[in-house]
Enzyme design. Structure first.
Site, PDB file in Angstrom:
ATOM      1  CG  HIS A   1      -5.371 -48.329 -91.169  1.00 54.10           C
ATOM      2  ND1 HIS A   1      -4.437 -48.402 -92.187  1.00 54.10           N
ATOM      3  CD2 HIS A   1      -6.573 -48.254 -91.792  1.00 54.10           C
ATOM      4  CE1 HIS A   1      -5.058 -48.370 -93.356  1.00 54.10           C
ATOM      5  NE2 HIS A   1      -6.355 -48.275 -93.144  1.00 54.10           N
TER       6      HIS A   1
ATOM      7  NE  ARG B   1      -1.102 -51.626 -91.995  1.00 52.55           N
ATOM      8  CZ  ARG B   1      -0.945 -50.646 -91.108  1.00 52.55           C
ATOM      9  NH1 ARG B   1       0.080 -50.671 -90.251  1.00 52.55           N
ATOM     10  NH2 ARG B   1      -1.799 -49.643 -91.064  1.00 52.55           N
TER      11      ARG B   1
ATOM     12  CE1 TYR C   1     -33.948 -59.911-119.897  1.00 49.84           C
ATOM     13  CE2 TYR C   1     -31.705 -59.353-119.242  1.00 49.84           C
ATOM     14  CZ  TYR C   1     -32.680 -60.299-119.535  1.00 49.84           C
ATOM     15  OH  TYR C   1     -32.375 -61.635-119.452  1.00 49.84           O
TER      16      TYR C   1
ATOM     17  NE  ARG D   1     -10.537 -50.604 -90.122  1.00 46.53           N
ATOM     18  CZ  ARG D   1      -9.965 -50.574 -91.328  1.00 46.53           C
ATOM     19  NH1 ARG D   1     -10.710 -50.410 -92.407  1.00 46.53           N
ATOM     20  NH2 ARG D   1      -8.662 -50.731 -91.461  1.00 46.53           N
TER      21      ARG D   1
ATOM     22  CB  CYS E   1     -27.688 -59.003-119.705  1.00 42.40           C
ATOM     23  SG  CYS E   1     -28.543 -58.169-121.060  1.00 42.40           S
ATOM     24  CG  MET E   2     -26.079 -62.741-114.521  1.00 44.76           C
ATOM     25  SD  MET E   2     -26.901 -64.253-114.002  1.00 44.76           S
ATOM     26  CE  MET E   2     -28.204 -63.645-112.976  1.00 44.76           C
ATOM     27  CG  ASP E   3     -24.555 -64.351-117.892  1.00 41.99           C
ATOM     28  OD1 ASP E   3     -24.024 -64.453-116.779  1.00 41.99           O
ATOM     29  OD2 ASP E   3     -25.714 -64.750-118.142  1.00 41.99           O
TER      30      ASP E   3
ATOM     31  CE  LYS F   1      -6.892 -54.573 -96.762  1.00 35.70           C
ATOM     32  NZ  LYS F   1      -8.104 -53.854 -96.565  1.00 35.70           N
TER      33      LYS F   1
HETATM   34  C1  LIG Z   1      -5.040 -52.004 -91.706  1.00 37.47           C
HETATM   35  C2  LIG Z   1      -4.683 -51.725 -93.132  1.00 37.47           C
HETATM   36  N1  LIG Z   1      -3.409 -51.504 -93.449  1.00 37.47           N
HETATM   37  C3  LIG Z   1      -3.016 -51.240 -94.714  1.00 37.47           C
HETATM   38  C4  LIG Z   1      -3.936 -51.171 -95.743  1.00 37.47           C
HETATM   39  C5  LIG Z   1      -3.465 -50.835 -97.135  1.00 37.47           C
HETATM   40  O1  LIG Z   1      -3.867 -49.552 -97.482  1.00 37.47           O
HETATM   41  P1  LIG Z   1      -3.588 -48.970 -98.928  1.00 37.47           P
HETATM   42  O2  LIG Z   1      -4.268 -49.896 -99.872  1.00 37.47           O
HETATM   43  O3  LIG Z   1      -4.216 -47.630 -98.923  1.00 37.47           O
HETATM   44  O4  LIG Z   1      -2.114 -48.962 -99.112  1.00 37.47           O
HETATM   45  C6  LIG Z   1      -5.283 -51.384 -95.462  1.00 37.47           C
HETATM   46  C7  LIG Z   1      -6.258 -51.290 -96.537  1.00 37.47           C
HETATM   47  O5  LIG Z   1      -7.414 -51.182 -96.437  1.00 37.47           O
HETATM   48  C8  LIG Z   1      -5.675 -51.663 -94.124  1.00 37.47           C
HETATM   49  O6  LIG Z   1      -6.955 -51.873 -93.794  1.00 37.47           O
END
Ligand SMILES: Cc1ncc(COP(=O)(O)O)c(C=O)c1O
Length: 384
Positions: A165, A218, A264, A135, A310-312, A38
Site C-alpha cells: 500500500h 483496490r 446553547y 503500518r 446541538c446533539m440532534d 470497509k
Molecule cells: C490497504 C488499503 N488499500 C486500499 C485502500 C483504498 O484507498 P483509496 O480509498 O485511496 O482508493 C485503502 C484505504 O484506506 C487501504 O487501507
C-alpha cells in the site's frame, strides 16, 4: 424500510456505476477491481454499495476487519472478500468457513492459525509487504521466503495474493511512490510461486499510474466520486461523480428580534429582525459542533448555521421566510449552488475520506437510481 425523520443521506448509484465503469475502461482486461467497502463503504452502506459495485464490474470486495466481511456474507454477498487489516490467528477457522481471505505478514501467525483451521478447511491468504507505509507488512525478502514456504507446505492455506500500500500515491512528488514500487517489484520477482492476485494500487495509483504490471486494484475513494487529494484533482484522467449527498427539512421557523440569542451558550445574537429555522440534524448524526458557521442550501440560496450545533438539531439563518418542510441540503446541489464533501473537509480541516464516514448510522441512507428510490437503509429499525 421506512424512516420517520426528515434527515437523510442520498446515495446516487448511477454515479457509483459511472465511477467504476470509467475506471474499468482504463484497465487491461485481466485486471480485477477490488471495491473497497470497509467502514460501511466509507459511510455509504456496506451491502448496497458492495452489490452495486459488483453489478458495475467490480470483481471482489475489500474490508478492514473480519466482522465486516462476515456482515457482507450474512447479507448474501458471494464475491471474494479480502480483509486488509490484521486478524487474530484464532479467527482463521471462521474466516475459512466464510471463505474470507485474510492478510498475513508474520510466519508465526500462520503457525498459530494452523492450530485453529479445521480438517479439510482452507484459508486464503494475501501477504502484505510494508514497502514504506510503515503500518503493517513484512519488511524484508527473508520474511517473504519463510511465509511462502509455510504456505506451500500446508494444505490448509492457499496463497492467493501479494500486496503493498502506497503512502504518497495521492501526491505530485512521486519519490517515495517510486521507492515503494521498486521494493514491491523486488518482492514480486523473488516469488517462487505466483499467487492469483498481485496488487498495489489504491485509487490514486490506479488513476494516475495504471499499474499494468499487476493484476488487481483496490478502488476506494474514487469509486465514491471523490478525489484522493486536492493536489491531484486537476490531473485525474476522468470525471468523478460524487455519490453521497446529505439533506434535511425545516421543522421550525420563527422571526427573531435584535438581541435575541440562539442555542446553547447564547453564542449567537441577532442584530436585526431575522428568520431562524431549525433543522433536525446534530452532532450525534456526525454533523459536528465544528460545523457552526458552515453554509447550507435552502431554495437554491446559501444560509448559515448560527449558534452551537446541538446533539440532534441546529439552527440556520435563512434569507427569507420558508415554511416547515422546506428541503435543506447540507452536502449536494440545489439549483445552481453546490456544497461538496471537499468543502466540508476544508471547513473541518481534514480529508474528504473522513466526511461520509462521520455521518452516523442514525441517518438513513436512501439509494437512488434513474431518479427513483430503489432502497432505503435505516439501521436503527433493523431487526437484530
Ligand atoms: C490497504 C488499503 N488499500 C486500499 C485502500 C483504498 O484507498 P483509496 O480509498 O485511496 O482508493 C485503502 C484505504 O484506506 C487501504 O487501507
Amino acid at each position: 424500510m421506512p424512516y420517520y425523520r426528515d434527515t437523510w443521506v442520498e446515495i446516487q448509484l448511477d454515479h457509483l456505476d459511472h465511477n467504476i465503469r470509467s475506471m474499468s475502461e482504463r484497465l487491461s482486461a485481466d485486471t480485477a477491481i477490488f471495491a473497497v467497502v470497509k467502514a460501511n463503504a466509507y459511510g455509504h452502506g456496506y451491502a448496497q454499495i458492495a452489490r452495486e459495485a459488483l453489478n458495475s464490474g467490480a470483481n471482489a470486495l475489500c474490508v478492514a476487519f473480519l466482522d465486516e466481511g462476515i456482515h457482507l456474507r450474512k447479507k448474501g454477498l458471494k464475491a471474494p472478500i479480502l480483509v486488509l487489516g490484521a486478524s487474530r490467528p484464532e479467527d482463521a477457522k471462521l474466516a475459512a468457513e466464510y471463505d474470507i481471505s485474510l492478510t498475513v505478514f508474520q510466519e508465526d501467525w500462520l503457525e498459530e492459525a494452523m492450530k485453529f483451521i479445521g480438517q479439510g478447511a482452507r484459508l486464503k491468504i494475501h501477504v502484505k509487504c510494508d514497502t514504506g507505509m510503515g503500518r503493517i507488512g513484512i519488511r524484508d525478502l527473508g520474511e517473504l521466503k519463510g511465509i511462502e514456504k509455510k504456505l506451500k507446505n500446508n494444505d490448509c492455506f492457499l496463497f492467493e495474493g501479494l500486496f503493498t500500500h502506497f503512502a504518497t500515491a495521492d501526491e505530485l512528488d512521486q519519490s517515495l511512490f517510486n521507492v515503494q514500487l521498486n521494493k514491491f517489484n523486488d518482492y514480486v520477482h523473488s516469488l517462487e510461486t505466483k499467487p492469483v492476485y498481485i496488487h498495489c494500487a489504491n485509487s490514486a495509483a490506479a488513476m494516475l499510474h495504471n499499474q499494468k504490471n499487476f493484476n488487481a486494484i483496490r478502488f476506494g475513494i474514487a469509486m465514491y466520486g471523490l478525489s484522493p487529494s486536492p493536489e491531484i484533482k486537476p490531473y485525474l484522467p476522468f470525471e468523478l461523480k460524487e455519490v453521497f449527498s446529505l439533506h434535511t427539512k425545516i421543522v421550525n421557523v420563527k422571526k427573531v428580534h435584535p438581541g435575541d440569542t440562539v442555542s446553547y451558550g447564547a453564542t449567537y445574537t441577532a442584530e436585526q429582525e431575522e428568520w431562524i429555522a431549525t433543522i433536525p440534524i446534530g452532532y450525534a448524526d456526525g454533523w459536528i459542533r465544528k460545523l457552526q458557521g458552515q453554509e447550507v442550501l435552502v431554495n437554491g440560496k446559501r444560509a448559515q448555521i448560527v449558534g452551537r450545533v446541538c446533539m440532534d438539531q441546529c439552527m440556520i439563518r435563512i434569507p427569507e421566510y420558508s415554511p416547515i418542510g422546506t428541503k435543506v441540503t447540507l452536502i449536494g446541489s440545489q439549483e445552481n449552488e453546490r456544497i461538496t464533501i471537499d468543502d466540508i473537509a476544508v471547513k473541518l480541516e481534514t480529508i474528504n475520506y473522513e466526511i461520509p464516514c462521520l455521518i452516523s448510522a442514525r441517518v438513513p441512507r436512501v439509494y437512488v437510481k434513474d431518479n427513483s428510490i430503489v432502497e432505503v437503509y435505516n439501521p436503527i429499525l433493523e431487526t437484530f
